[in-house]
Design a protein around this motif. Sequence first.
Motif, mmCIF file in Angstrom:
data_model
loop_
_atom_site.group_PDB
_atom_site.id
_atom_site.type_symbol
_atom_site.label_atom_id
_atom_site.label_comp_id
_atom_site.label_asym_id
_atom_site.label_seq_id
_atom_site.Cartn_x
_atom_site.Cartn_y
_atom_site.Cartn_z
ATOM 1 N N UNK A 24 30.415 34.987 30.553
ATOM 2 C CA UNK A 24 29.851 34.397 31.445
ATOM 3 C C UNK A 24 29.628 32.909 31.348
ATOM 4 N N UNK A 25 29.756 32.374 30.012
ATOM 5 C CA UNK A 25 29.467 31.101 29.603
ATOM 6 C C UNK A 25 30.801 30.476 29.942
ATOM 7 N N UNK A 26 31.822 30.858 30.116
ATOM 8 C CA UNK A 26 33.194 30.080 30.401
ATOM 9 C C UNK A 26 33.372 29.570 31.765
ATOM 10 N N UNK A 27 33.197 30.175 32.986
ATOM 11 C CA UNK A 27 33.472 29.682 34.247
ATOM 12 C C UNK A 27 32.275 28.566 34.549
ATOM 13 N N UNK A 28 32.862 27.594 35.132
ATOM 14 C CA UNK A 28 31.829 26.320 35.661
ATOM 15 C C UNK A 28 30.610 26.853 36.291
ATOM 16 N N UNK A 29 29.690 25.858 36.665
ATOM 17 C CA UNK A 29 28.558 26.514 37.521
ATOM 18 C C UNK A 29 29.117 26.256 38.958
ATOM 19 N N UNK A 30 28.727 27.316 39.584
ATOM 20 C CA UNK A 30 29.223 27.817 40.901
ATOM 21 C C UNK A 30 30.530 28.455 41.074
ATOM 22 N N UNK A 31 31.135 28.697 40.167
ATOM 23 C CA UNK A 31 32.446 29.524 40.042
ATOM 24 C C UNK A 31 32.158 31.079 40.540
ATOM 25 N N UNK A 32 32.916 31.480 41.326
ATOM 26 C CA UNK A 32 32.791 32.933 41.961
ATOM 27 C C UNK A 32 33.354 33.944 40.662
ATOM 28 N N UNK A 33 32.454 34.866 40.597
ATOM 29 C CA UNK A 33 32.897 35.782 39.565
ATOM 30 C C UNK A 33 32.399 37.292 40.164
ATOM 31 N N UNK A 34 32.831 38.206 39.118
ATOM 32 C CA UNK A 34 32.608 39.474 39.418
ATOM 33 C C UNK A 34 32.209 40.259 37.760
#
Length: 162
Positions: A24-34
Amino acid sequence: MFFIMNNAHDHIPRPPSCLQCARLIEPPNGARVTVAGLVIVRQRPGSAKGVIFVTLEDETGIANIVIWAKTYERFRRQVIAARLMRVTGRIQREGQVIHVVADLVEDISPLLDELTRSDRKLNGAEAHADEVRRPVSDNRAPGSGHKPRANHPREQAKRLFN
C-alpha cells in the motif's frame, strides 16, 4: 473460484486483483486500489460522525479502511457480517499513516470455507501447525540415582526446594 497455484500451497483460495497490504506504500495518494484480508477490528467511535474504521490483515500486513456513513448504508450487511473482506477505494495518506477510503465493500468470506474443505489434503507440517510438541519424559529408573525430569512448574519447584 480463484486460486493461488504454486508448489507450496496448491489450491489456496485468493481474492483476484488485490494489492497486498504491504504494498500500500507504493501507489500515489488518491490512487484507486483493491485490498482484501481478514477482518481484525471494526470500530465505530461515537465522535466519528458515523464513520467506521476497519482493520484488514493479509499475509503481509494490515490495511486501515475508512468507511463513510453513506458507503456504510450501501454495504451495511457486508461491513457487519464479513469475516474476509475485499475493499476497493482510494488511498489517503496522512504522514506515515495510509488509509483506504472505501467505495465498494465485498464479503468474500466463502473463500474461507474453501480452506476447510475435507477433501483438501494437508502435509504433516500444515496439518499440525497449531500443536506443540511436548518434551519427551525422562524414563530413568527411580533407583538409578537420577532425579526424574520435572516438566511442570510445580514439579520444578519441588525439585528446587526439596
